[in-house]
Design an enzyme around this catalytic site. Structure first.
Site, PDB file in Angstrom:
ATOM      1  N   ALA A   3       0.828  -1.229   0.137  1.00 30.25           N
ATOM      2  CA  ALA A   3       0.094   0.174   0.018  1.00 30.25           C
ATOM      3  C   ALA A   3       0.831   1.309   0.073  1.00 30.25           C
ATOM      4  O   ALA A   3       1.831   1.508   0.450  1.00 30.25           O
ATOM      5  CB  ALA A   3      -0.821   0.048   1.372  1.00 30.25           C
ATOM      6  N   GLY A   4       0.272   2.224  -0.811  1.00 25.48           N
ATOM      7  CA  GLY A   4       0.897   3.542  -0.525  1.00 25.48           C
ATOM      8  C   GLY A   4       0.627   4.417   0.512  1.00 25.48           C
ATOM      9  O   GLY A   4       1.174   5.393   0.929  1.00 25.48           O
ATOM     10  N   ASP A   5      -0.454   3.810   1.275  1.00 28.40           N
ATOM     11  CA  ASP A   5      -0.936   4.513   2.607  1.00 28.40           C
ATOM     12  C   ASP A   5      -1.369   3.510   3.478  1.00 28.40           C
ATOM     13  O   ASP A   5      -0.744   2.382   3.716  1.00 28.40           O
ATOM     14  CB  ASP A   5      -2.165   5.707   2.219  1.00 28.40           C
ATOM     15  CG  ASP A   5      -2.244   6.523   3.307  1.00 28.40           C
ATOM     16  OD1 ASP A   5      -1.761   6.322   4.349  1.00 28.40           O
ATOM     17  OD2 ASP A   5      -2.998   7.493   2.926  1.00 28.40           O
ATOM     18  N   ASP A   6      -2.458   3.483   4.368  1.00 28.25           N
ATOM     19  CA  ASP A   6      -2.789   2.683   5.148  1.00 28.25           C
ATOM     20  C   ASP A   6      -3.347   1.544   4.454  1.00 28.25           C
ATOM     21  O   ASP A   6      -3.940   1.440   3.295  1.00 28.25           O
ATOM     22  CB  ASP A   6      -3.928   3.046   6.104  1.00 28.25           C
ATOM     23  CG  ASP A   6      -3.575   4.314   6.735  1.00 28.25           C
ATOM     24  OD1 ASP A   6      -2.310   4.577   7.150  1.00 28.25           O
ATOM     25  OD2 ASP A   6      -4.404   5.367   6.849  1.00 28.25           O
ATOM     26  N   SER A  37       3.325  -1.609   4.296  1.00 31.86           N
ATOM     27  CA  SER A  37       2.771  -0.166   4.087  1.00 31.86           C
ATOM     28  C   SER A  37       3.934   0.829   4.710  1.00 31.86           C
ATOM     29  O   SER A  37       3.678   1.121   5.869  1.00 31.86           O
ATOM     30  CB  SER A  37       1.624   0.174   4.821  1.00 31.86           C
ATOM     31  OG  SER A  37       1.117   1.232   4.861  1.00 31.86           O
TER      32      SER A  37
END
Length: 221
Positions: A3-6, A37
């Site tokens: 993931a690029g975030d959560d 992440s």
């Protein structure tokens, strides 16, 4: 997943808009998740939680190279609640924080929010967590005048913390709870002896009792 975030973010509305709409995110199960992440949490609750978040279960979670394991994000202006959160079984490797709770996530939809709308954070249960190569076990902060309560930690083993000069394993402000069999020993507000195992509900959530129909077809070609 990467993931690029959560990896998983549970939300329910932002400030007065979420309060007015008033629909909680509830009765969710996060199960058998494996994720990476680097800039976010494995599981995040909030920060847009003004409709309420309750009865969330997470079990059998594996993660590597993530910013945090479980993160609760909220702030004055959100109102509502995050409650009845149950985590059972996390295997974590290489992260900044295992448990991260933020009561000052000060981002708002607009300037019209009510700063007196304070969130309730209560009944947060973490059990059976193992983490390696961690910079900080827990960075957990509530809100001045609005402490976050009812944390329960049991059977938690966390290793890492860098050099001895950097060895601040826990930081806790405006929270309270209990713990049992937690290493390293948590901050004073969590050291009161709790149950051997923090609660995890035995009853199924609706998704566990859904009847699935079996379909078949035949081709005439």
């Amino acid at each position: 997943m990467v993931a690029g975030d959560d990896c998983v973010a549970v939300k329910s509305g932002w400030d007065d808009y979420g309060i007015k709409f008033g629909v909680p995110s509830e009765q969710m199960v996060i199960r058998r998740l494996t994720c990476n992440s680097p800039t976010g949490a494995v599981i995040a609750l909030g920060s847009e939680m003004s409709g309420g978040i309750k009865n969330i279960r997470a079990e059998d979670i594996t993660a590597i190279n993530s910013q945090s394991g479980i993160r609760i994000k909220t702030s004055p202006g959100r109102g509502s609640y995050i409650t009845d959160i149950f985590v059972d079984g996390m295997n974590l490797q290489t992260m900044n924080y295992v448990f991260w709770t933020t009561g000052s996530y000060d981002e708002h939809a607009d300037s019209g929010y009510d700063s007196k709308a304070l969130p309730v954070v209560d009944r947060i249960n973490y059990r059976n967590v193992v983490a390696e190569d961690v910079k900080m076990a827990g960075n957990m902060g509530g809100i001045d005048g609005d402490p976050f309560t009812g944390f329960c930690l049991s059977n938690v083993t966390i290793n890492g913390f860098g050099t001895p000069q950097e060895n601040l394993a826990w930081n806790c402000t405006n929270i309270s709870g209990v713990s049992s069999n937690v290493m390293p020993e948590p901050c004073d507000v969590l050291t009161e002896k709790g149950p051997t195992d923090c609660e995890y509900p035995p009853d199924p959530v609706p998704i566990d009792v859904v009847d699935l129909n079996t379909c078949s077809f035949s081709s005439t070609v």
